[in-house]
Design a protein around this motif. Structure first.
Motif, PDB file in Angstrom:
ATOM      1  N   VAL A 231       0.833  -1.193   0.000  1.00 51.68           N
ATOM      2  CA  VAL A 231       0.000   0.000   0.000  1.00 51.68           C
ATOM      3  C   VAL A 231       0.873   1.249   0.000  1.00 51.68           C
ATOM      4  O   VAL A 231       0.620   2.216  -0.743  1.00 51.68           O
ATOM      5  CB  VAL A 231      -0.939   0.003   1.222  1.00 51.68           C
ATOM      6  CG1 VAL A 231      -1.607   1.368   1.397  1.00 51.68           C
ATOM      7  CG2 VAL A 231      -2.009  -1.076   1.069  1.00 51.68           C
ATOM      8  N   LEU A 232       1.931   1.251   0.817  1.00 54.12           N
ATOM      9  CA  LEU A 232       2.811   2.407   0.904  1.00 54.12           C
ATOM     10  C   LEU A 232       3.501   2.676  -0.433  1.00 54.12           C
ATOM     11  O   LEU A 232       3.559   3.819  -0.902  1.00 54.12           O
ATOM     12  CB  LEU A 232       3.854   2.169   1.999  1.00 54.12           C
ATOM     13  CG  LEU A 232       4.416   3.411   2.696  1.00 54.12           C
ATOM     14  CD1 LEU A 232       3.317   4.109   3.486  1.00 54.12           C
ATOM     15  CD2 LEU A 232       5.563   3.024   3.620  1.00 54.12           C
ATOM     16  N   VAL A 233       4.006   1.624  -1.055  1.00 51.07           N
ATOM     17  CA  VAL A 233       4.723   1.779  -2.324  1.00 51.07           C
ATOM     18  C   VAL A 233       3.772   2.193  -3.444  1.00 51.07           C
ATOM     19  O   VAL A 233       4.060   3.108  -4.221  1.00 51.07           O
ATOM     20  CB  VAL A 233       5.450   0.477  -2.688  1.00 51.07           C
ATOM     21  CG1 VAL A 233       6.022   0.539  -4.104  1.00 51.07           C
ATOM     22  CG2 VAL A 233       6.570   0.207  -1.700  1.00 51.07           C
ATOM     23  N   PHE A 234       2.629   1.538  -3.535  1.00 54.98           N
ATOM     24  CA  PHE A 234       1.670   1.875  -4.587  1.00 54.98           C
ATOM     25  C   PHE A 234       1.192   3.321  -4.441  1.00 54.98           C
ATOM     26  O   PHE A 234       1.024   4.036  -5.433  1.00 54.98           O
ATOM     27  CB  PHE A 234       0.481   0.926  -4.554  1.00 54.98           C
ATOM     28  CG  PHE A 234       0.802  -0.476  -5.006  1.00 54.98           C
ATOM     29  CD1 PHE A 234       1.925  -0.736  -5.781  1.00 54.98           C
ATOM     30  CD2 PHE A 234      -0.008  -1.539  -4.650  1.00 54.98           C
ATOM     31  CE1 PHE A 234       2.227  -2.020  -6.207  1.00 54.98           C
ATOM     32  CE2 PHE A 234       0.282  -2.831  -5.072  1.00 54.98           C
ATOM     33  CZ  PHE A 234       1.398  -3.071  -5.853  1.00 54.98           C
TER      34      PHE A 234
ATOM     35  N   LEU B  73      14.590   3.439   9.150  1.00 48.44           N
ATOM     36  CA  LEU B  73      13.295   2.810   9.388  1.00 48.44           C
ATOM     37  C   LEU B  73      12.320   3.796  10.026  1.00 48.44           C
ATOM     38  O   LEU B  73      11.141   3.859   9.656  1.00 48.44           O
ATOM     39  CB  LEU B  73      13.470   1.582  10.283  1.00 48.44           C
ATOM     40  CG  LEU B  73      12.219   0.740  10.541  1.00 48.44           C
ATOM     41  CD1 LEU B  73      11.665   0.180   9.240  1.00 48.44           C
ATOM     42  CD2 LEU B  73      12.536  -0.394  11.512  1.00 48.44           C
ATOM     43  N   SER B  74      12.812   4.605  10.958  1.00 50.48           N
ATOM     44  CA  SER B  74      11.939   5.583  11.612  1.00 50.48           C
ATOM     45  C   SER B  74      11.555   6.729  10.674  1.00 50.48           C
ATOM     46  O   SER B  74      10.507   7.355  10.842  1.00 50.48           O
ATOM     47  CB  SER B  74      12.632   6.149  12.862  1.00 50.48           C
ATOM     48  OG  SER B  74      13.802   6.874  12.512  1.00 50.48           O
ATOM     49  N   LEU B  75      12.396   7.008   9.672  1.00 48.96           N
ATOM     50  CA  LEU B  75      12.116   8.076   8.719  1.00 48.96           C
ATOM     51  C   LEU B  75      11.165   7.648   7.610  1.00 48.96           C
ATOM     52  O   LEU B  75      10.636   8.493   6.887  1.00 48.96           O
ATOM     53  CB  LEU B  75      13.418   8.571   8.082  1.00 48.96           C
ATOM     54  CG  LEU B  75      14.350   9.423   8.942  1.00 48.96           C
ATOM     55  CD1 LEU B  75      15.657   9.685   8.196  1.00 48.96           C
ATOM     56  CD2 LEU B  75      13.687  10.743   9.321  1.00 48.96           C
ATOM     57  N   MET B  76      10.938   6.352   7.471  1.00 51.34           N
ATOM     58  CA  MET B  76      10.196   5.862   6.315  1.00 51.34           C
ATOM     59  C   MET B  76       8.778   6.439   6.268  1.00 51.34           C
ATOM     60  O   MET B  76       8.327   6.923   5.217  1.00 51.34           O
ATOM     61  CB  MET B  76      10.155   4.334   6.324  1.00 51.34           C
ATOM     62  CG  MET B  76       9.550   3.752   5.057  1.00 51.34           C
ATOM     63  SD  MET B  76       9.791   1.977   4.922  1.00 51.34           S
ATOM     64  CE  MET B  76       8.744   1.399   6.244  1.00 51.34           C
ATOM     65  N   ARG B  77       8.064   6.413   7.378  1.00 54.29           N
ATOM     66  CA  ARG B  77       6.684   6.909   7.365  1.00 54.29           C
ATOM     67  C   ARG B  77       6.605   8.421   7.157  1.00 54.29           C
ATOM     68  O   ARG B  77       5.786   8.890   6.366  1.00 54.29           O
ATOM     69  CB  ARG B  77       5.963   6.481   8.649  1.00 54.29           C
ATOM     70  CG  ARG B  77       5.537   5.024   8.616  1.00 54.29           C
ATOM     71  CD  ARG B  77       4.803   4.620   9.867  1.00 54.29           C
ATOM     72  NE  ARG B  77       5.706   4.498  11.003  1.00 54.29           N
ATOM     73  CZ  ARG B  77       5.307   4.243  12.249  1.00 54.29           C
ATOM     74  NH1 ARG B  77       4.016   4.089  12.503  1.00 54.29           N
ATOM     75  NH2 ARG B  77       6.188   4.131  13.231  1.00 54.29           N
ATOM     76  N   PRO B  78       7.441   9.233   7.859  1.00 56.68           N
ATOM     77  CA  PRO B  78       7.404  10.676   7.563  1.00 56.68           C
ATOM     78  C   PRO B  78       7.735  10.992   6.101  1.00 56.68           C
ATOM     79  O   PRO B  78       7.104  11.867   5.501  1.00 56.68           O
ATOM     80  CB  PRO B  78       8.466  11.248   8.510  1.00 56.68           C
ATOM     81  CG  PRO B  78       8.548  10.283   9.622  1.00 56.68           C
ATOM     82  CD  PRO B  78       8.311   8.937   9.015  1.00 56.68           C
ATOM     83  N   LEU B  79       8.697  10.281   5.526  1.00 60.23           N
ATOM     84  CA  LEU B  79       9.042  10.524   4.126  1.00 60.23           C
ATOM     85  C   LEU B  79       7.900  10.115   3.205  1.00 60.23           C
ATOM     86  O   LEU B  79       7.670  10.749   2.166  1.00 60.23           O
ATOM     87  CB  LEU B  79      10.322   9.765   3.760  1.00 60.23           C
ATOM     88  CG  LEU B  79      11.620  10.318   4.343  1.00 60.23           C
ATOM     89  CD1 LEU B  79      12.784   9.375   4.055  1.00 60.23           C
ATOM     90  CD2 LEU B  79      11.923  11.705   3.780  1.00 60.23           C
ATOM     91  N   ALA B  80       7.183   9.061   3.576  1.00 62.38           N
ATOM     92  CA  ALA B  80       6.041   8.627   2.771  1.00 62.38           C
ATOM     93  C   ALA B  80       4.970   9.718   2.729  1.00 62.38           C
ATOM     94  O   ALA B  80       4.378   9.975   1.671  1.00 62.38           O
ATOM     95  CB  ALA B  80       5.461   7.333   3.334  1.00 62.38           C
TER      96      ALA B  80
END
Length: 465
Positions: A237-240, A298-305
């Motif tokens: 879902v995140l990638v799409f 890993l912690s930055l992944m969601r903010p960057l998304a």
């Protein structure tokens, strides 16, 4: 990644270095082969579109020659990718390169009818899904731990650089002699085949004959694994979603530049907008993977998304092309900072015997979603101004990404999925019976996932090389 490797969860240690990654001889061979073949592919795209246009003076046929690279993924990407699971990865990659080399030489034959050129070009691109699936499944067997994440980031970045270099070189060579550009592409396939054949260790197949069922059933298991496992579904879902919004500035660049070029030439404005996202992607991949350790990434992944669509919301203000380019570059930077981490998690949660199939599912989804995003926003732009369309589309993306981030699985759930994939027997595809992913597709430990982005994993399908 081999099923027997030790635990490779992100650690608080510093990131792997580029030197450590390139010290691996096999990775160097695959990296170089990918860079050469991608550049050749973009050169050939520029040459074929020009060649077809010169022969027919038809914009539609020229566009069809460019768009044909989408078709294999749309009409049978997962099925073709599943074939790679049945054979040795090195063998699949070498054979696909040699087949494409021969077909490119045929396309370069003077006087070839346009219909035959399109048919041969389509046949050439049919080799893309199995070749890329094999490559995507092979990389985790070569690199492990944080080296895998950095290695994936490097290959993604070189794919974006290849797009810029390849199109520029292709336009220049094709203007002089389109046939020469096609032969250059054939030569890159030959070099790629040689690098893989002599630089990569031959490994047994992930799926033995005893584990095979029906090709369609095996393909269906790829979908069941990706969407039936909570961790993998969250990553998908995140990638799409990232692909759904990041591609829009490029897709609308020509019309945007024509209507809002301001003091710039329309052609220059279009080029700046289209080049901005790849440049941002290159910078984001290199900087984030090198500057931050595994835990921080890993912690930055969601903010960057969330940042990836947020960066495009200011388009509502109808900024000039240079500002649009900066917004697109910021979006590309955020996507590149998030994507390798998502890729790394995805591949570590997947037993060896499912990687190529899951890759086919993800790669096809990326291509379809990008095409739909450009199509829908293009239709909306017929009724509303482009800045409004892009701004509102991106604002919806912020909401979607926020929801995806809020429902992101916990660290313990992710760790459990990785551990389950590394258990003895986790790479045995026959455990997934007809219509059921098997114990590795069940909740809550999450089992298999897949890899989809050894290639650029975005744009016009050329990353499928």
């Amino acid at each position: 990644m081999e099923a027997t490797v030790p635990d490779e969860r992100p650690s608080p240690e510093g990131p792997a270095t580029f030197r450590e990654v390139f010290a691996n001889r096999e990775y160097g061979a695959v990296f170089t082969a990918s860079a050469l073949s991608w550049i050749g592919d973009y050169i050939a795209k520029a040459a074929v579109t020009l060649l077809v246009y010169e022969e027919t003076r038809s914009v539609a046929l020229s566009a069809a020659a460019f768009a044909v690279s989408y078709l294999p993924w749309l009409v049978g990407g997962p099925l073709l990718a599943t074939l790679a699971e049945r054979h040795r990865y090195r063998q699949v990659m070498v054979i696909c390169d040699l087949v494409r080399m021969l077909l490119m030489v045929c396309i370069a034959i003077p006087g070839m009818p346009v219909a035959m050129i399109l048919a041969l070009l389509f046949a050439t691109t049919l080799a893309n899904p199995p070749s890329q699936a094999a490559k995507s499944a092979l990389i985790p067997l070569i690199l492990t731990g944080d080296r895998l994440v950095v290695g994936l980031s490097m290959i993604s970045s070189v794919g974006q650089a290849a797009q810029v270099v390849g199109y520029l070189a292709g336009a220049a060579i094709a203007a002089f002699d389109p046939t020469a550009a096609l032969l250059v592409n054939a030569a890159t396939f030959a070099l790629s085949a040689a690098l893989v054949r002599f630089g990569v260790t031959d490994r047994p197949t992930a799926m033995t004959a005893a584990h095979r069922s029906h090709l369609l059933r095996e393909t269906a298991q790829g979908f069941q694994i990706v969407f039936g496992t909570p961790v993998l579904r969250a990553i998908a879902v995140l990638v799409f979603a990232a692909m759904l919004f990041s591609v829009v500035p490029e897709g609308l660049a020509a019309a945007w530049a024509s209507e809002h070029a301001g003091q710039l030439d329309a052609g220059a404005a279009q080029a700046i907008i289209m080049a901005a996202n790849p440049v941002g992607f290159i910078l984001g991949g290199l900087i984030v993977s090198r500057a931050f350790g595994p835990d921080r990434r890993l912690s930055l992944m969601r903010p960057l998304a969330v940042l990836s669509p947020l960066a495009l919301v200011p388009a509502l203000l109808d900024p000039p092309p240079l500002v649009v380019a900066l917004l697109a570059a910021a979006c590309g930077f955020a996507v590149a900072g998030m994507l390798p981490v998502a890729n790394g998690l995805f591949v570590r949660a997947l037993p060896d015997g499912f990687r190529a199939r899951a890759f086919g599912v993800m790669a096809t989804g990326v291509q379809v979603i990008q095409g739909l995003a450009v199509l829908v926003t293009g239709l909306l732009a017929e009724r509303f101004s482009i800045p409004v369309v892009v701004g509102v589309w991106s604002a919806v993306g912020v909401l979607l990404m926020t929801l995806a981030a809020l429902h992101w699985p916990s660290r313990s759930t992710i760790d459990a999925a990785i551990e389950a994939a590394q258990q003895p027997g986790a790479s045995t595809p026959r455990q997934a019976g007809p219509g059921v992913p098997g114990r590795h597709g069940e909740e809550p430990a999450g089992g298999p996932a897949g890899r989809w982005a050894v290639a650029p994993a975005r744009r016009d399908g050329s990353g499928t090389r």
